[in-house]
Design a protein around this motif. Structure first.
Motif, PDB file in Angstrom:
ATOM      1  N   ILE A 177       0.848  -1.188   0.000  1.00 28.48           N
ATOM      2  CA  ILE A 177       0.000   0.000   0.000  1.00 28.48           C
ATOM      3  C   ILE A 177       0.888   1.245   0.000  1.00 28.48           C
ATOM      4  O   ILE A 177       1.809   1.367   0.807  1.00 28.48           O
ATOM      5  N   THR A 178       0.599   2.183  -0.897  1.00 32.03           N
ATOM      6  CA  THR A 178       1.346   3.432  -0.961  1.00 32.03           C
ATOM      7  C   THR A 178       0.893   4.388   0.137  1.00 32.03           C
ATOM      8  O   THR A 178      -0.111   4.160   0.808  1.00 32.03           O
ATOM      9  N   ILE A 179       1.613   5.481   0.261  1.00 30.06           N
ATOM     10  CA  ILE A 179       1.266   6.488   1.257  1.00 30.06           C
ATOM     11  C   ILE A 179      -0.090   7.118   0.943  1.00 30.06           C
ATOM     12  O   ILE A 179      -0.770   7.650   1.825  1.00 30.06           O
ATOM     13  N   ARG A 180      -0.500   7.018  -0.321  1.00 30.83           N
ATOM     14  CA  ARG A 180      -1.810   7.557  -0.715  1.00 30.83           C
ATOM     15  C   ARG A 180      -2.938   6.559  -0.458  1.00 30.83           C
ATOM     16  O   ARG A 180      -4.095   6.846  -0.699  1.00 30.83           O
ATOM     17  N   GLY A 181      -2.567   5.351   0.003  1.00 31.55           N
ATOM     18  CA  GLY A 181      -3.583   4.342   0.288  1.00 31.55           C
ATOM     19  C   GLY A 181      -4.005   3.527  -0.916  1.00 31.55           C
ATOM     20  O   GLY A 181      -5.042   2.859  -0.882  1.00 31.55           O
ATOM     21  N   THR A 182      -3.203   3.582  -1.966  1.00 32.89           N
ATOM     22  CA  THR A 182      -3.510   2.807  -3.169  1.00 32.89           C
ATOM     23  C   THR A 182      -2.551   1.617  -3.280  1.00 32.89           C
ATOM     24  O   THR A 182      -1.532   1.564  -2.592  1.00 32.89           O
ATOM     25  N   ALA A 183      -2.900   0.684  -4.147  1.00 27.76           N
ATOM     26  CA  ALA A 183      -2.038  -0.478  -4.350  1.00 27.76           C
ATOM     27  C   ALA A 183      -0.716  -0.033  -4.954  1.00 27.76           C
ATOM     28  O   ALA A 183      -0.687   0.746  -5.906  1.00 27.76           O
ATOM     29  N   ALA A 184       0.365  -0.547  -4.384  1.00 27.39           N
ATOM     30  CA  ALA A 184       1.682  -0.133  -4.840  1.00 27.39           C
ATOM     31  C   ALA A 184       2.074  -0.781  -6.155  1.00 27.39           C
ATOM     32  O   ALA A 184       2.818  -0.201  -6.946  1.00 27.39           O
ATOM     33  N   PHE A 185       1.605  -1.998  -6.368  1.00 24.26           N
ATOM     34  CA  PHE A 185       2.048  -2.754  -7.519  1.00 24.26           C
ATOM     35  C   PHE A 185       0.885  -3.097  -8.441  1.00 24.26           C
ATOM     36  O   PHE A 185      -0.187  -3.476  -7.989  1.00 24.26           O
ATOM     37  N   GLY A 186       1.149  -2.989  -9.728  1.00 24.96           N
ATOM     38  CA  GLY A 186       0.138  -3.340 -10.713  1.00 24.96           C
ATOM     39  C   GLY A 186       0.017  -4.826 -10.922  1.00 24.96           C
ATOM     40  O   GLY A 186      -0.964  -5.300 -11.477  1.00 24.96           O
ATOM     41  N   SER A 187       1.009  -5.567 -10.449  1.00 25.55           N
ATOM     42  CA  SER A 187       0.990  -7.021 -10.603  1.00 25.55           C
ATOM     43  C   SER A 187       0.315  -7.632  -9.378  1.00 25.55           C
ATOM     44  O   SER A 187       0.804  -7.475  -8.255  1.00 25.55           O
ATOM     45  N   TRP A 188      -0.781  -8.328  -9.625  1.00 24.68           N
ATOM     46  CA  TRP A 188      -1.546  -8.947  -8.544  1.00 24.68           C
ATOM     47  C   TRP A 188      -1.346 -10.454  -8.554  1.00 24.68           C
ATOM     48  O   TRP A 188      -1.068 -11.052  -9.583  1.00 24.68           O
ATOM     49  N   GLY A 189      -1.563 -11.061  -7.410  1.00 24.43           N
ATOM     50  CA  GLY A 189      -1.555 -12.514  -7.336  1.00 24.43           C
ATOM     51  C   GLY A 189      -2.854 -13.083  -7.875  1.00 24.43           C
ATOM     52  O   GLY A 189      -3.703 -12.354  -8.402  1.00 24.43           O
ATOM     53  N   GLN A 190      -3.002 -14.369  -7.736  1.00 21.48           N
ATOM     54  CA  GLN A 190      -4.201 -15.031  -8.250  1.00 21.48           C
ATOM     55  C   GLN A 190      -5.386 -14.886  -7.305  1.00 21.48           C
ATOM     56  O   GLN A 190      -6.521 -15.150  -7.678  1.00 21.48           O
ATOM     57  N   GLY A 191      -5.116 -14.438  -6.097  1.00 19.51           N
ATOM     58  CA  GLY A 191      -6.179 -14.304  -5.116  1.00 19.51           C
ATOM     59  C   GLY A 191      -6.547 -15.642  -4.504  1.00 19.51           C
ATOM     60  O   GLY A 191      -6.116 -16.711  -4.958  1.00 19.51           O
ATOM     61  N   THR A 192      -7.346 -15.576  -3.450  1.00 24.34           N
ATOM     62  CA  THR A 192      -7.840 -16.795  -2.812  1.00 24.34           C
ATOM     63  C   THR A 192      -9.333 -16.620  -2.540  1.00 24.34           C
ATOM     64  O   THR A 192      -9.770 -15.595  -2.024  1.00 24.34           O
ATOM     65  N   GLN A 193     -10.105 -17.602  -2.943  1.00 19.09           N
ATOM     66  CA  GLN A 193     -11.571 -17.523  -2.884  1.00 19.09           C
ATOM     67  C   GLN A 193     -12.073 -17.883  -1.493  1.00 19.09           C
ATOM     68  O   GLN A 193     -11.683 -18.922  -0.929  1.00 19.09           O
ATOM     69  N   VAL A 194     -12.933 -17.036  -0.974  1.00 22.81           N
ATOM     70  CA  VAL A 194     -13.626 -17.307   0.288  1.00 22.81           C
ATOM     71  C   VAL A 194     -15.115 -17.367  -0.003  1.00 22.81           C
ATOM     72  O   VAL A 194     -15.674 -16.440  -0.590  1.00 22.81           O
ATOM     73  N   THR A 195     -15.729 -18.463   0.394  1.00 17.19           N
ATOM     74  CA  THR A 195     -17.161 -18.636   0.200  1.00 17.19           C
ATOM     75  C   THR A 195     -17.798 -18.949   1.549  1.00 17.19           C
ATOM     76  O   THR A 195     -17.406 -19.911   2.217  1.00 17.19           O
ATOM     77  N   VAL A 196     -18.765 -18.116   1.931  1.00 21.13           N
ATOM     78  CA  VAL A 196     -19.457 -18.290   3.206  1.00 21.13           C
ATOM     79  C   VAL A 196     -20.918 -18.599   2.896  1.00 21.13           C
ATOM     80  O   VAL A 196     -21.645 -17.747   2.383  1.00 21.13           O
ATOM     81  N   SER A 197     -21.304 -19.812   3.211  1.00 27.54           N
ATOM     82  CA  SER A 197     -22.650 -20.242   2.853  1.00 27.54           C
ATOM     83  C   SER A 197     -23.078 -21.386   3.752  1.00 27.54           C
ATOM     84  O   SER A 197     -22.256 -22.212   4.151  1.00 27.54           O
ATOM     85  N   SER A 198     -24.376 -21.416   4.024  1.00 27.16           N
ATOM     86  CA  SER A 198     -24.908 -22.520   4.814  1.00 27.16           C
ATOM     87  C   SER A 198     -25.405 -23.628   3.890  1.00 27.16           C
ATOM     88  O   SER A 198     -25.853 -24.671   4.365  1.00 27.16           O
TER      89      SER A 198
END
Length: 119
Positions: A98-119
């Motif tokens: 995170i930059t000092i401006r509160g934005t993402a520092a890098f344009g390269s993102w990971g693949q992410g991880t999925q969270v699913t909350v369901s009954s």
């Protein structure tokens, strides 16, 4: 820059998950780090930030009191402990510096991880 998120899964409401983000190819300890949440059809929202030294944290209201961000600079890893999960927490979660401006520092993102909350 490399960011590798893990730890997501499917849980019932009220359950818990611990996400991890392993960072490499930049000086991790120099950066504030954050976790972003991207629900289906929505943009990425920054939900938690931790300072470079790990001595300060910030959260959006929707996760305050339920999520805890932490980091281990020796392992170049940032964590997100998610408790009392709600269906509205279902999303792909990403980390980034995170930059000092509160934005993402890098344009390269990971693949992410999925969270699913369901009954």
């Amino acid at each position: 820059v490399q960011l590798v998120e893990s730890g997501g899964g499917s849980v019932q409401p009220g359950g818990s998950l611990r996400l991890s983000c392993a960072a490499s190819r930049f000086t991790f300890s120099n950066y504030d780090m954050g976790w972003y949440q991207q629900a289906p059809g929505k943009g990425r929202e920054l939900v938690a930030v931790i300072s470079s030294a790990g001595d300060s944290t910030k959260y959006v209201d929707s996760v305050k009191g339920r999520f805890t961000i932490a980091r281990d600079n020796a392992k170049s890893t940032v964590y997100l402990q998610m408790n009392s999960l709600k269906p509205e927490d279902s999303a792909v979660y990403y980390c980034n510096a995170i930059t000092i401006r509160g934005t993402a520092a890098f344009g390269s993102w990971g693949q992410g991880t999925q969270v699913t909350v369901s009954s």
